[in-house]
Design a protein around this motif. Structure first.
Motif, PDB file in Angstrom:
ATOM      1  N   HIS A   1      26.854 -18.719 -77.904  1.00 54.19           N
ATOM      2  CA  HIS A   1      27.064 -19.746 -78.914  1.00 54.19           C
ATOM      3  C   HIS A   1      27.775 -19.206 -80.164  1.00 54.19           C
ATOM      4  N   GLY A   2      28.253 -17.969 -80.083  1.00 52.26           N
ATOM      5  CA  GLY A   2      29.079 -17.409 -81.143  1.00 52.26           C
ATOM      6  C   GLY A   2      28.349 -16.954 -82.396  1.00 52.26           C
ATOM      7  N   PHE A   3      27.063 -16.645 -82.272  1.00 48.03           N
ATOM      8  CA  PHE A   3      26.299 -16.185 -83.438  1.00 48.03           C
ATOM      9  C   PHE A   3      26.223 -14.668 -83.449  1.00 48.03           C
ATOM     10  N   LYS A   4      26.546 -14.082 -84.585  1.00 45.18           N
ATOM     11  CA  LYS A   4      26.415 -12.637 -84.763  1.00 45.18           C
ATOM     12  C   LYS A   4      24.977 -12.347 -85.182  1.00 45.18           C
ATOM     13  N   PHE A   5      24.454 -11.209 -84.729  1.00 43.51           N
ATOM     14  CA  PHE A   5      23.074 -10.858 -85.042  1.00 43.51           C
ATOM     15  C   PHE A   5      22.920  -9.349 -85.118  1.00 43.51           C
ATOM     16  N   ASN A   6      21.852  -8.941 -85.757  1.00 43.11           N
ATOM     17  CA  ASN A   6      21.475  -7.533 -85.834  1.00 43.11           C
ATOM     18  C   ASN A   6      20.308  -7.327 -84.873  1.00 43.11           C
ATOM     19  N   GLU A   7      20.416  -6.317 -84.027  1.00 44.38           N
ATOM     20  CA  GLU A   7      19.326  -6.004 -83.101  1.00 44.38           C
ATOM     21  C   GLU A   7      18.533  -4.824 -83.661  1.00 44.38           C
ATOM     22  N   LEU A   8      17.242  -5.017 -83.785  1.00 42.52           N
ATOM     23  CA  LEU A   8      16.347  -3.994 -84.320  1.00 42.52           C
ATOM     24  C   LEU A   8      15.285  -3.676 -83.271  1.00 42.52           C
ATOM     25  N   SER A   9      14.858  -2.442 -83.211  1.00 41.09           N
ATOM     26  CA  SER A   9      13.895  -1.987 -82.210  1.00 41.09           C
ATOM     27  C   SER A   9      12.459  -2.286 -82.635  1.00 41.09           C
ATOM     28  N   ILE A  10      11.738  -3.021 -81.800  1.00 41.58           N
ATOM     29  CA  ILE A  10      10.343  -3.351 -82.110  1.00 41.58           C
ATOM     30  C   ILE A  10       9.507  -2.102 -82.380  1.00 41.58           C
ATOM     31  N   PRO A  11       9.623  -1.036 -81.569  1.00 42.50           N
ATOM     32  CA  PRO A  11       8.794   0.141 -81.861  1.00 42.50           C
ATOM     33  C   PRO A  11       8.953   0.680 -83.280  1.00 42.50           C
ATOM     34  N   GLU A  12      10.141   0.553 -83.858  1.00 45.39           N
ATOM     35  CA  GLU A  12      10.365   1.046 -85.212  1.00 45.39           C
ATOM     36  C   GLU A  12       9.711   0.161 -86.277  1.00 45.39           C
ATOM     37  N   TYR A  13       9.448  -1.100 -85.943  1.00 47.91           N
ATOM     38  CA  TYR A  13       8.892  -2.057 -86.896  1.00 47.91           C
ATOM     39  C   TYR A  13       7.550  -2.610 -86.427  1.00 47.91           C
ATOM     40  N   ALA A  14       6.921  -1.968 -85.455  1.00 53.31           N
ATOM     41  CA  ALA A  14       5.710  -2.496 -84.816  1.00 53.31           C
ATOM     42  C   ALA A  14       4.598  -2.817 -85.808  1.00 53.31           C
ATOM     43  N   ASP A  15       4.337  -1.931 -86.754  1.00 45.02           N
ATOM     44  CA  ASP A  15       3.249  -2.162 -87.712  1.00 45.02           C
ATOM     45  C   ASP A  15       3.508  -3.399 -88.564  1.00 45.02           C
ATOM     46  N   ILE A  16       4.720  -3.538 -89.058  1.00 42.71           N
ATOM     47  CA  ILE A  16       5.074  -4.683 -89.905  1.00 42.71           C
ATOM     48  C   ILE A  16       4.981  -5.978 -89.109  1.00 42.71           C
ATOM     49  N   LEU A  17       5.513  -5.966 -87.888  1.00 44.76           N
ATOM     50  CA  LEU A  17       5.491  -7.168 -87.056  1.00 44.76           C
ATOM     51  C   LEU A  17       4.065  -7.560 -86.685  1.00 44.76           C
ATOM     52  N   ARG A  18       3.262  -6.578 -86.339  1.00 45.72           N
ATOM     53  CA  ARG A  18       1.866  -6.829 -85.974  1.00 45.72           C
ATOM     54  C   ARG A  18       1.108  -7.413 -87.160  1.00 45.72           C
ATOM     55  N   GLU A  19       1.302  -6.839 -88.342  1.00 45.50           N
ATOM     56  CA  GLU A  19       0.615  -7.319 -89.549  1.00 45.50           C
ATOM     57  C   GLU A  19       0.980  -8.763 -89.869  1.00 45.50           C
ATOM     58  N   SER A  20       2.200  -9.163 -89.524  1.00 43.94           N
ATOM     59  CA  SER A  20       2.613 -10.537 -89.803  1.00 43.94           C
ATOM     60  C   SER A  20       2.326 -11.474 -88.629  1.00 43.94           C
TER      61      SER A  20
END
Length: 82
Positions: free
Chosen positions: A24-43
Motif C-alpha cells: 500500500h506504499g507506506f514507509k515504516f521503520n522496523e524495530l526488533s522486539i527483543p531490543e524493546y521487550a521491557d518497554i513493550l511488556r510494561e505497556s
C-alpha cells in the motif's frame, strides 16, 4: 506520519504486516522486539507485531496482536481520505 513496527524473527504476522504496508506504499521503520521487550511488556503489548503510528498532528495509535489489515486500513488509508 511515522510508522514503527516492532517485530521478531520468523513471525508470520510480522511479515504479513510489513507486506501489507509495502503493497500500500507506506514507509515504516522496523524495530526488533527483543531490543524493546521491557518497554513493550510494561505497556501491555505481549504479542507481535506491535505497530505504532504517529500522525502529523502528534496523535499516536499503538496496537498489537497479530496481522490486522482492517485496523491498518482504518488508520492509514481511511484517515488519509479524510
Amino acid at each position: 506520519m511515522v510508522i514503527n513496527i516492532f517485530t521478531k524473527e520468523n513471525c508470520m504476522p510480522c511479515k504479513a504486516t510489513k507486506r501489507w504496508l509495502n503493497e500500500h506504499g507506506f514507509k515504516f521503520n522496523e524495530l526488533s522486539i527483543p531490543e524493546y521487550a521491557d518497554i513493550l511488556r510494561e505497556s501491555g503489548h505481549l504479542s507481535a507485531p506491535v505497530v505504532s503510528i504517529t500522525f502529523e498532528d502528534g496523535k499516536e495509535e499503538i496496537f498489537s496482536g497479530g496481522f490486522n489489515p482492517t485496523r491498518l486500513k482504518e488508520l492509514l488509508i481511511e484517515s488519509e481520505l479524510g
